[in-house]
Design a protein around this motif. Structure first.
Motif, PDB file in Angstrom:
ATOM      1  N   GLU A  45      37.646  45.767  46.650  1.00 50.07           N
ATOM      2  CA  GLU A  45      36.697  46.611  47.374  1.00 50.07           C
ATOM      3  C   GLU A  45      35.798  45.754  48.271  1.00 50.07           C
ATOM      4  N   HIS A  46      35.391  44.622  47.739  1.00 51.30           N
ATOM      5  CA  HIS A  46      34.546  43.713  48.531  1.00 51.30           C
ATOM      6  C   HIS A  46      35.317  43.167  49.732  1.00 51.30           C
ATOM      7  N   ARG A  47      36.602  42.820  49.502  1.00 48.52           N
ATOM      8  CA  ARG A  47      37.439  42.286  50.590  1.00 48.52           C
ATOM      9  C   ARG A  47      37.604  43.343  51.698  1.00 48.52           C
ATOM     10  N   LEU A  48      37.867  44.575  51.306  1.00 52.57           N
ATOM     11  CA  LEU A  48      38.021  45.644  52.291  1.00 52.57           C
ATOM     12  C   LEU A  48      36.731  45.854  53.074  1.00 52.57           C
ATOM     13  N   SER A  49      35.626  45.878  52.365  1.00 51.69           N
ATOM     14  CA  SER A  49      34.353  46.133  53.032  1.00 51.69           C
ATOM     15  C   SER A  49      34.006  45.012  54.015  1.00 51.69           C
ATOM     16  N   GLN A  50      34.304  43.761  53.635  1.00 46.94           N
ATOM     17  CA  GLN A  50      34.045  42.639  54.542  1.00 46.94           C
ATOM     18  C   GLN A  50      34.873  42.763  55.823  1.00 46.94           C
ATOM     19  N   ASP A  51      36.181  43.047  55.649  1.00 44.55           N
ATOM     20  CA  ASP A  51      37.075  43.097  56.801  1.00 44.55           C
ATOM     21  C   ASP A  51      36.788  44.302  57.693  1.00 44.55           C
ATOM     22  N   MET A  52      36.243  45.363  57.116  1.00 47.40           N
ATOM     23  CA  MET A  52      35.918  46.550  57.921  1.00 47.40           C
ATOM     24  C   MET A  52      34.456  46.559  58.349  1.00 47.40           C
ATOM     25  N   ASN A  53      33.712  45.499  57.915  1.00 45.12           N
ATOM     26  CA  ASN A  53      32.307  45.334  58.300  1.00 45.12           C
ATOM     27  C   ASN A  53      31.449  46.531  57.874  1.00 45.12           C
ATOM     28  N   ILE A  54      31.599  46.894  56.616  1.00 50.42           N
ATOM     29  CA  ILE A  54      30.812  47.993  56.049  1.00 50.42           C
ATOM     30  C   ILE A  54      30.221  47.526  54.722  1.00 50.42           C
ATOM     31  N   PRO A  55      29.223  48.191  54.193  1.00 50.89           N
ATOM     32  CA  PRO A  55      28.608  47.762  52.929  1.00 50.89           C
ATOM     33  C   PRO A  55      29.623  47.760  51.784  1.00 50.89           C
ATOM     34  N   PRO A  56      29.468  46.852  50.813  1.00 47.46           N
ATOM     35  CA  PRO A  56      30.423  46.766  49.695  1.00 47.46           C
ATOM     36  C   PRO A  56      30.562  48.075  48.926  1.00 47.46           C
ATOM     37  N   ASP A  57      29.459  48.816  48.749  1.00 44.17           N
ATOM     38  CA  ASP A  57      29.557  50.045  47.983  1.00 44.17           C
ATOM     39  C   ASP A  57      29.925  51.251  48.858  1.00 44.17           C
ATOM     40  N   ALA A  58      30.428  50.967  50.067  1.00 47.14           N
ATOM     41  CA  ALA A  58      30.931  52.037  50.932  1.00 47.14           C
ATOM     42  C   ALA A  58      32.430  52.263  50.734  1.00 47.14           C
ATOM     43  N   VAL A  59      33.030  51.519  49.802  1.00 53.98           N
ATOM     44  CA  VAL A  59      34.476  51.622  49.530  1.00 53.98           C
ATOM     45  C   VAL A  59      34.686  51.861  48.038  1.00 53.98           C
ATOM     46  N   LEU A  60      35.571  52.794  47.709  1.00 49.11           N
ATOM     47  CA  LEU A  60      35.959  53.051  46.321  1.00 49.11           C
ATOM     48  C   LEU A  60      37.478  53.096  46.245  1.00 49.11           C
ATOM     49  N   SER A 184      36.011  53.928  63.860  1.00 49.67           N
ATOM     50  CA  SER A 184      36.029  52.736  63.018  1.00 49.67           C
ATOM     51  C   SER A 184      35.393  53.065  61.673  1.00 49.67           C
ATOM     52  N   ALA A 185      35.663  52.220  60.694  1.00 56.71           N
ATOM     53  CA  ALA A 185      35.034  52.395  59.389  1.00 56.71           C
ATOM     54  C   ALA A 185      33.515  52.327  59.522  1.00 56.71           C
ATOM     55  N   GLU A 186      33.029  51.446  60.417  1.00 63.69           N
ATOM     56  CA  GLU A 186      31.574  51.356  60.630  1.00 63.69           C
ATOM     57  C   GLU A 186      30.992  52.680  61.112  1.00 63.69           C
ATOM     58  N   GLU A 187      31.704  53.329  62.028  1.00 59.91           N
ATOM     59  CA  GLU A 187      31.221  54.614  62.534  1.00 59.91           C
ATOM     60  C   GLU A 187      31.196  55.662  61.435  1.00 59.91           C
ATOM     61  N   TYR A 188      32.245  55.675  60.615  1.00 63.08           N
ATOM     62  CA  TYR A 188      32.287  56.657  59.531  1.00 63.08           C
ATOM     63  C   TYR A 188      31.142  56.443  58.536  1.00 63.08           C
ATOM     64  N   THR A 189      30.916  55.194  58.155  1.00 64.49           N
ATOM     65  CA  THR A 189      29.883  54.941  57.142  1.00 64.49           C
ATOM     66  C   THR A 189      28.478  55.190  57.671  1.00 64.49           C
ATOM     67  N   VAL A 195      33.115  61.590  54.039  1.00 62.10           N
ATOM     68  CA  VAL A 195      33.913  60.724  53.166  1.00 62.10           C
ATOM     69  C   VAL A 195      35.340  60.730  53.711  1.00 62.10           C
ATOM     70  N   VAL A 196      35.949  59.550  53.799  1.00 61.05           N
ATOM     71  CA  VAL A 196      37.282  59.412  54.374  1.00 61.05           C
ATOM     72  C   VAL A 196      38.256  58.899  53.315  1.00 61.05           C
ATOM     73  N   LEU A 197      39.424  59.509  53.251  1.00 62.44           N
ATOM     74  CA  LEU A 197      40.483  59.073  52.337  1.00 62.44           C
ATOM     75  C   LEU A 197      41.531  58.292  53.118  1.00 62.44           C
ATOM     76  N   LEU A 214      38.574  55.456  49.170  1.00 62.88           N
ATOM     77  CA  LEU A 214      37.633  56.296  49.887  1.00 62.88           C
ATOM     78  C   LEU A 214      36.615  55.390  50.560  1.00 62.88           C
ATOM     79  N   LEU A 215      36.206  55.788  51.758  1.00 59.26           N
ATOM     80  CA  LEU A 215      35.122  55.060  52.422  1.00 59.26           C
ATOM     81  C   LEU A 215      34.159  56.068  53.036  1.00 59.26           C
ATOM     82  N   GLY A 216      32.924  55.630  53.185  1.00 59.35           N
ATOM     83  CA  GLY A 216      31.905  56.505  53.758  1.00 59.35           C
ATOM     84  C   GLY A 216      30.522  55.970  53.471  1.00 59.35           C
TER      85      GLY A 216
END
Length: 554
Positions: A45-60, A184-189, A195-197, A214-216
């Motif tokens: 989850e941390h790896r995904l959030s880093q690569d998408m440039n979003i907060p770590p708890d924005a990914v499940l 982008s994931a940044e725009e969604y969050t 919430v995006v699947l 899920l991200l958001g």
């Protein structure tokens, strides 16, 4: 019980990455040292959030995309909120609605475009705390909602204090054609009601591993996190998903090829007269009548290709996953939609012989044995197979009744009744056409080359064709072969005399022998008659009530 169809080379019925495993997978490494410990999804989850440039708890991370949908239904049930689901929709949504029994409002498809979601109705009567579900690209149609239109839905929901659940399981397949229409994931969050699947099952090729995410906005994602099991993704799944993410450049190249193949497949199906729905998924969808659906499914299945003909809320639809290796599918479809030859059996297909050949059998048996036989006796023997020639059938019925004579006497008596004498007209005069004059005219005007492959002697075949006023391109009679159906000699003779191209051959017959001969010769087999089960068991790809229904396939 579910049947394992995994042995089919082209499994194009579930929108998996059907025929091309990711290249990196052959070198994938699984660390077994810690399999005895519970998994921890936080690292990926941390790896995904880093690569998408979003907060770590924005990914499940979830157990496939399906668990993300389950969490939405769980959230809705616990919080007593309604789900607004446009149709046509992914079957998991309608399935979950029945399982969970929560409040769902299914929005009927656009009445002017029956395969399109009714976009104008999505935000009508939208209320606070409701969830609006949008699948982009949609499954099962592949419909894609443009960025500005999606943004309008999100804003309308925001104005009503409602939320939007965006199912993007197939989003990677739209990137090649719709890159400017992506968020982008940044725009969604940054949107506090979205919430995006997404999933590793489709473009990444890990459907069997069951990893999605899920991200958001962290506030909403953490609501879902609270409802998810703590160990919902296995250690093996986490390792493979991590390697898939590291090799996502391969995924991008794959999806671009699928987009190219999707365009080629759609064009080809359009050329065959099918109205293909515009798709941005890894699949195409079109409508077909029941006869065509059955033919498509059975013929392709024999080629090792599975397609989807039973879709949620779309009784006329056919969906085909786009394979990486497209040529085998295009070739198989050409065999169905662009046959080189339409070959017809004559008796029982083109011509009703109940009052001619069948009566000749009855009279011949009676003349030579004094015994009576019925139409039921004749039909029962025909259905047993091996009696495509009515002289042989007459002899078999006679032998059952103690006859000791030879076939020559049978033929002599039979032909006397059939062709007649100077004193008495033959029963050939009683024959009637099954095929309509209108269908014959359309066959004459069509691009299809036609043939008759019959057990009749040539002279009788010519008489039969004259009676229905039709001359096909070829006639293969009993005089042209050494062995009758179910031996495929006649059909193979026709095949060998046809200039080779990639089109297929169809055979339309009414008996077990016809279907067995057609199957042995590699034809698409079209059965005609009432005994659907028997003809299907003998090899028919589809069974029609009469030959004139063939137009629905052409």
């Amino acid at each position: 019980m579910d049947i394992d169809n995994s042995h089919y080379p082209f499994k194009l019925d579930f929108n998996e990455r059907s025929d091309n495993a990711p290249a990196w997978l052959s070198d994938a490494e699984i660390n077994t040292d810690a399999l005895w410990r519970y998994p921890n999804r936080a690292e990926l989850e941390h790896r995904l959030s880093q690569d998408m440039n979003i907060p770590p708890d924005a990914v499940l991370l979830t157990n496939g995309g399906d668990e993300g949908i389950d969490l939405l239904f769980k959230f809705s049930t616990i919080n007593n909120t309604q789900l607004r689901i446009p149709e046509p929709c992914f079957s998991q949504y309608s399935h979950n609605a029945k399982v969970w029994g929560n409040d769902c409002c299914f929005i009927a498809a656009d009445p002017s475009e029956l395969l399109s979601i009714n976009q104008s109705a999505l935000t009508e009567n939208l209320q606070a705390n409701q969830w609006l579900i949008i699948t982009r690209p949609n499954n099962p149609t592949g419909e894609f909602i443009p960025k500005q239109r999606l943004l309008a839905f999100i804003q309308a929901a925001q104005d009503k204090q409602a939320r939007v659940f965006i199912d993007e399981a197939y989003i990677e397949f739209a990137l090649a054609d719709k890159s400017d229409d992506m968020f982008s994931a940044e725009e969604y969050t940054a949107m506090d009601n979205v919430v995006v699947l997404r999933t590793f099952s489709k473009a990444f090729g890990l459907a069997g591993v069951r990893v999605g995410y899920l991200l958001g906005t962290p506030k909403l994602v953490n609501e879902f996190r609270r409802l998810a099991p703590p160990f919902n993704v296995s250690r093996v799944g986490l390792q493979l998903a991590t390697q898939a993410w590291q090799n996502r450049d391969q995924m991008i190249a794959y999806t671009r090829q699928i987009a190219t193949n999707r365009q080629r497949l759609s064009r080809q199906l359009n050329d065959y007269g099918l109205d293909v729905f515009p798709s941005q998924g890894n699949f195409v969808l079109f409508n077909a009548n029941d006869v065509m659906k059955t033919t498509l499914f059975n013929v392709l299945k024999r080629q090792g290709i599975l397609i989807k003909t039973q879709l949620n809320g779309l009784p006329d639809a056919v969906r085909i996953t786009v394979p990486f290796a497209l040529e085998p599918l295009l070739t198989a479809l050409k065999h169905i939609f662009a046959p080189q030859r339409l070959a017809f059996d004559m008796d029982g297909v083109l011509i009703d012989t109940t009052d001619s050949y069948d009566q000749c059998i009855i009279k011949t048996v009676n003349d030579l044995s004094g015994a009576a036989v019925s139409l039921t006796d004749i039909q029962k023997l025909r259905e047993s197979g091996g009696y495509n020639n009515d002289w042989d059938l007459s002899l078999a019925l006679l032998q059952e009744r103690g006859y000791k004579g030879d076939i020559a006497a049978v033929i002599d008596v039979f032909q006397g009744h059939y062709l007649g004498t100077e004193q008495q007209p033959g029963l050939i005069e009683q024959e009637k056409a099954f095929i309509s004059p209108e269908f014959i005219d359309r066959l004459k005007q069509s691009p299809f080359k036609t043939a008759v492959v019959t057990g009749r002697p040539r002279q009788e075949a010519i008489l039969g064709l004259k009676s229905i006023r039709w001359q096909p391109n070829d006639v293969i009679s009993a005089d042209d072969v050494s062995q009758q159906k179910p031996n495929p000699e006649g059909l193979l003779t026709l095949k060998n005399h046809t200039a080779v191209n990639s089109g297929g051959f169809w055979f339309i017959g009414d008996t077990v022998d016809d279907m067995q001969a057609g199957r042995a010769a590699g034809y698409v087999c079209i059965g005609v008659g009432k005994n659907q089960q028997l003809l299907t068991q003998a090899g028919a790809d589809v069974v029609l009530d009469n030959v004139n229904q063939l137009e629905s396939l052409l």
